[in-house]
Design an enzyme around this catalytic site. Structure first.
Site, PDB file in Angstrom:
ATOM      1  N   HIS A  21       3.911   6.033  -7.567  1.00  0.00           N
ATOM      2  CA  HIS A  21       5.270   5.663  -6.743  1.00  0.00           C
ATOM      3  C   HIS A  21       6.067   4.676  -7.688  1.00  0.00           C
ATOM      4  O   HIS A  21       5.509   4.125  -8.507  1.00  0.00           O
ATOM      5  CB  HIS A  21       4.416   5.003  -5.406  1.00  0.00           C
ATOM      6  CG  HIS A  21       4.275   3.275  -5.523  1.00  0.00           C
ATOM      7  ND1 HIS A  21       3.186   2.718  -6.464  1.00  0.00           N
ATOM      8  CD2 HIS A  21       4.819   2.212  -5.526  1.00  0.00           C
ATOM      9  CE1 HIS A  21       3.285   1.567  -6.441  1.00  0.00           C
ATOM     10  NE2 HIS A  21       4.250   1.392  -5.807  1.00  0.00           N
ATOM     11  N   THR A  80       8.843  11.088 -18.741  1.00  0.00           N
ATOM     12  CA  THR A  80       9.656  11.333 -17.827  1.00  0.00           C
ATOM     13  C   THR A  80       9.919  12.436 -16.944  1.00  0.00           C
ATOM     14  O   THR A  80      10.490  12.862 -16.323  1.00  0.00           O
ATOM     15  CB  THR A  80      10.858  10.532 -18.094  1.00  0.00           C
ATOM     16  OG1 THR A  80      11.629  11.249 -19.061  1.00  0.00           O
ATOM     17  CG2 THR A  80      10.891   9.093 -18.424  1.00  0.00           C
ATOM     18  N   LYS A  81       9.495  13.429 -18.098  1.00  0.00           N
ATOM     19  CA  LYS A  81       9.453  14.948 -17.665  1.00  0.00           C
ATOM     20  C   LYS A  81       8.102  15.642 -17.793  1.00  0.00           C
ATOM     21  O   LYS A  81       7.411  15.298 -18.460  1.00  0.00           O
ATOM     22  CB  LYS A  81      10.828  15.840 -18.553  1.00  0.00           C
ATOM     23  CG  LYS A  81      12.070  14.917 -18.325  1.00  0.00           C
ATOM     24  CD  LYS A  81      13.097  15.544 -19.144  1.00  0.00           C
ATOM     25  CE  LYS A  81      14.513  15.053 -18.783  1.00  0.00           C
ATOM     26  NZ  LYS A  81      15.576  15.532 -19.694  1.00  0.00           N
ATOM     27  N   LYS A 132       5.781  19.082 -31.425  1.00  0.00           N
ATOM     28  CA  LYS A 132       5.402  20.437 -32.082  1.00  0.00           C
ATOM     29  C   LYS A 132       4.123  20.849 -31.026  1.00  0.00           C
ATOM     30  O   LYS A 132       3.845  20.219 -30.085  1.00  0.00           O
ATOM     31  CB  LYS A 132       4.642  20.053 -33.307  1.00  0.00           C
ATOM     32  CG  LYS A 132       3.469  19.155 -33.252  1.00  0.00           C
ATOM     33  CD  LYS A 132       2.703  18.870 -34.381  1.00  0.00           C
ATOM     34  CE  LYS A 132       3.917  17.984 -35.604  1.00  0.00           C
ATOM     35  NZ  LYS A 132       3.313  17.694 -36.829  1.00  0.00           N
TER      36      LYS A 132
END
Length: 181
Positions: free
Chosen positions: A65, A114-115, A132
């Protein structure tokens, strides 16, 4: 982890035992290892799923959250975090809400994820970026095993490494890395 050790960890170090996370809905697979100082989002740990053969190095944070919108909008953002199998998350890394981490992944120390991270990836940095493929990383490490110092388990704290072995390691690793069992 034994019940007594888990209780001592909670009382002495102030860390929440894995059993308490599980009671709140955390899902994790076989051979899950969480080292000292890790923080899992206790209030939303039911949104976190961790696969088998996963290691969280010390001080990893997994957050489900984000209260940055609470004052302005009246609501906190929430998101599921899914971590696949055979994943290593390095020291001090942060996994943000809504992230999916695939299988066979290495996340470098100090990374901020973050992704989503696809299968067979090594990522690192802030924000974490693809570095890699895991296979390529392991091939390079296997090559290094024949070139760099390798130490057996007697060179570890868990096997009470002695002063002589500590000095031997320090000297051999002065200008290069090595490996220990």
């Amino acid at each position: 982890m034994g019940k007594l050790k888990e209780l001592l960890m909670w009382k002495i170090r102030g860390e929440i035992p894995l059993s308490k996370y599980k009671e709140r809905g955390l899902v994790f697979g076989e051979n899950f290892s969480m080292e000292m100082g890790c923080t899992l989002d206790y209030s939303h740990c039911f949104l976190i799923e961790i696969g088998s053969d996963v290691t969280l190095a010390p001080k990893v944070s997994i957050i489900a959250h984000d209260a940055s919108t609470k004052r302005s909008l009246g609501y906190a953002k929430i998101g599921r975090v899914n971590i696949g199998n055979r994943v290593f998350i390095g020291l001090g890394s942060i996994i943000l809400p809504g992230i999916n981490i695939g299988d066979d992944v290495v996340i470098a120390a100090g990374s901020v994820v973050t992704k989503d991270v696809p299968n067979n990836s090594v990522v690192g940095g802030n924000p974490a970026k693809f570095l890699k493929h895991t296979e390529d990383y392991l091939i390079k490490q296997k090559e290094n095993l024949s070139k760099l110092p390798v130490y057996d388990e007697s060179y570890t704290v868990r096997k009470n490494i002695d002063k002589t072995k500590k000095e031997e390691m320090k000297k051999a690793l002065r200008d290069k890395n090595g490996y220990v069992d």
